[in-house]
Design a protein around this motif. Structure first.
Motif, PDB file in Angstrom:
ATOM      1  N   TRP A 250       0.559  -1.536  -0.149  1.00 44.37           N
ATOM      2  CA  TRP A 250       0.270   0.131  -0.248  1.00 44.37           C
ATOM      3  C   TRP A 250       1.114   1.191   0.329  1.00 44.37           C
ATOM      4  CZ3 TRP A 250      -0.765   3.902   4.669  1.00 44.37           C
ATOM      5  CH2 TRP A 250      -1.823   4.715   4.246  1.00 44.37           C
ATOM      6  N   THR A 253       3.129   1.416  -3.225  1.00 42.30           N
ATOM      7  CA  THR A 253       1.830   2.777  -4.532  1.00 42.30           C
ATOM      8  C   THR A 253       1.708   3.139  -4.527  1.00 42.30           C
ATOM      9  OG1 THR A 253       0.123   0.780  -3.571  1.00 42.30           O
ATOM     10  CG2 THR A 253       1.616  -0.621  -5.393  1.00 42.30           C
ATOM     11  N   GLY A 254       1.783   3.582  -3.435  1.00 42.53           N
ATOM     12  CA  GLY A 254       0.960   5.281  -3.204  1.00 42.53           C
ATOM     13  C   GLY A 254       2.100   6.104  -3.230  1.00 42.53           C
ATOM     14  N   TYR A 283      -2.539   0.650  -5.701  1.00 43.59           N
ATOM     15  CA  TYR A 283      -2.822   2.043  -4.183  1.00 43.59           C
ATOM     16  C   TYR A 283      -4.133   1.482  -3.781  1.00 43.59           C
ATOM     17  CZ  TYR A 283      -2.829   5.692  -1.268  1.00 43.59           C
ATOM     18  OH  TYR A 283      -2.824   6.676  -0.045  1.00 43.59           O
ATOM     19  N   SER A 287      -6.116  -0.233  -0.497  1.00 48.88           N
ATOM     20  CA  SER A 287      -6.168   1.055   0.354  1.00 48.88           C
ATOM     21  C   SER A 287      -7.633   0.329   1.293  1.00 48.88           C
ATOM     22  CB  SER A 287      -6.720   2.647  -0.228  1.00 48.88           C
ATOM     23  OG  SER A 287      -5.439   3.435  -0.442  1.00 48.88           O
TER      24      SER A 287
END
Length: 403
Positions: A250, A253-254, A283, A287
């Motif tokens: 998470w 990728t964010g 992401y 999430s």
């Protein structure tokens, strides 16, 4: 994994209120407001020394809409998986969506069309304005954020068929997420290399992975809840590693998503559009799961004032979603003209405070005092009768987007 036996799941559905759901909604609506309140800054503040912060907030907060779609699917399949599909069920299902979703959508479509007419198109003829309004209402484009309701309507049309397939072929449940990803990415690739689809983001296939993820977790959630309860206070090494890997993916990728947007916006770097699509999908889909886990932790261990405030915010989130762009439109109509950078930053922060605090206050007061407030804001929490107040638990009210 096969679907939960009907009698067990129904019994769990009646017992569990899932207080974590409004908490996820609360976090998701804050994400939406962060994106919308920083959108102008990502264009106008490129010479600022803290442009990186505006870009970071704007991109990292893009989990809002996908999380709402995930929640809509999650709660629908959690509640309906073990209910028989019949004329009565379908009539009740669509009546609730018509009253709780379509009427507020039409009301706000009218309000935003009137507002934008006077702000941007004051010379447009009445005939042209009416024609434009009809087209925009039918395509979810009366204002920038209303596409979300349009997408949910498409999912509601698909829901009975999807539910029937999962009930008849329970083995399909374990393939829900791969099916969702296949449909979504097939649509993305078709749009890029095949026929160009106008307003791609306004069509349900663009969000199919979130819809299917919500279906999968919603169907399995009674079993997941039982497992979590049986291991309360314990966590196996494998579970800890899996959780750590999820959070790591998470964050990774964010941050990668933030970086490519920063380079693209500020330094005009060129990337394949599929890279943006892939990072956004990775992401935001992680999430949804991370935020659900966070909400479970907050519901269990958070302070009562925090849980109460977030629960209230979550129950009002649909109304806040519909209303807040109107406040931002009015706020931005009076921009701050100053060379003082601190005041400019405070002005942008003020937009977020107005969007959150102002919309929360208006919708909250309307829910309590305004007759027929649901016409504007959808299903709202009901006022508790004094004789029926029970403080032994927190009641979780849903909003139409997720019920």
């Amino acid at each position: 994994m096969s679907a939960q036996p009907a009698n067990t799941a129904v019994q769990l559905d009646r017992r569990d209120r899932l207080p974590e759901i409004p908490l996820v909604r609360a976090i998701a609506i804050v994400g939406v407001l962060c994106v919308h309140s920083t959108s102008n800054a990502t264009v106008e503040m490129k010479n600022s020394g803290i442009y990186w912060l505006y870009n970071f907030i704007n991109i990292m907060a893009k989990f809002g809409t996908p999380t709402f779609i995930f929640l809509s699917s999650f709660v629908l399949f959690y509640n309906y998986m073990n209910r028989p599909i019949g004329a009565g069920m379908l009539k009740s299902f669509y009546r609730k969506r018509a009253v709780g979703i379509l009427i507020p959508y039409l009301v706000f479509s009218i309000l935003y069309s009137i507002a934008t007419h006077f702000v941007y198109y004051p010379d447009q003829s009445l005939g042209d304005a009416m024609h434009s309004f009809i087209i925009k209402v039918l395509t979810g484009k009366a204002y920038t954020h209303l596409y979300f309701v349009f997408i949910n309507v498409q999912f509601y049309i698909l829901f009975p068929l999807t539910l029937w397939l999962f009930q008849k072929r329970s083995n399909l449940v374990k393939w829900a997420v791969p099916i969702g990803l296949t449909v979504q990415w097939g649509f993305v690739i078709l749009n890029k290399y095949g026929m160009q689809i106008a307003n791609k983001g306004s069509w349900a296939p663009s969000y199919f992975s979130y819809y299917m993820l919500g279906a999968f977790i919603g169907i399995q959630y009674p079993r997941i809840k039982q497992w979590l309860a049986s291991r309360s206070g314990q966590a196996s090494p494998i579970a800890l590693m899996a959780g750590g890997a999820l959070v790591g993916a998470w964050l990774a990728t964010g941050l990668a998503h933030v970086w490519v947007w920063y380079e693209s916006r500020l330094n005009h770097a060129q990337y394949n559009s599929l890279l943006f699509e892939c990072l956004w999908n990775a992401y935001t889909i992680t999430s949804a799961v991370v935020l659900l886990g966070l909400a479970v932790l907050i519901a269990r261990n958070g302070s009562k004032p925090l849980v109460r405030a977030l629960t209230r915010l979550g129950t009002l989130s649909f109304g806040i979603y519909l209303l807040h762009p109107m406040l931002l439109l009015a706020y931005r109509h009076f921009p701050l003209h100053t060379g003082n950078s601190l005041l400019v930053h405070l002005w942008y922060a003020g937009g977020f405070v107005l969007a959150l605090g102002g919309a929360w206050l208006i919708v909250g007061i309307s829910a309590r005092w305004l007759p027929f407030a649901s016409v504007f804001f959808g299903q709202l929490p009901k006022r508790k009768k004094k004789a029926a107040v029970d403080n032994s638990h927190v009641t979780s009210y849903g909003v139409p987007l997720s019920r």
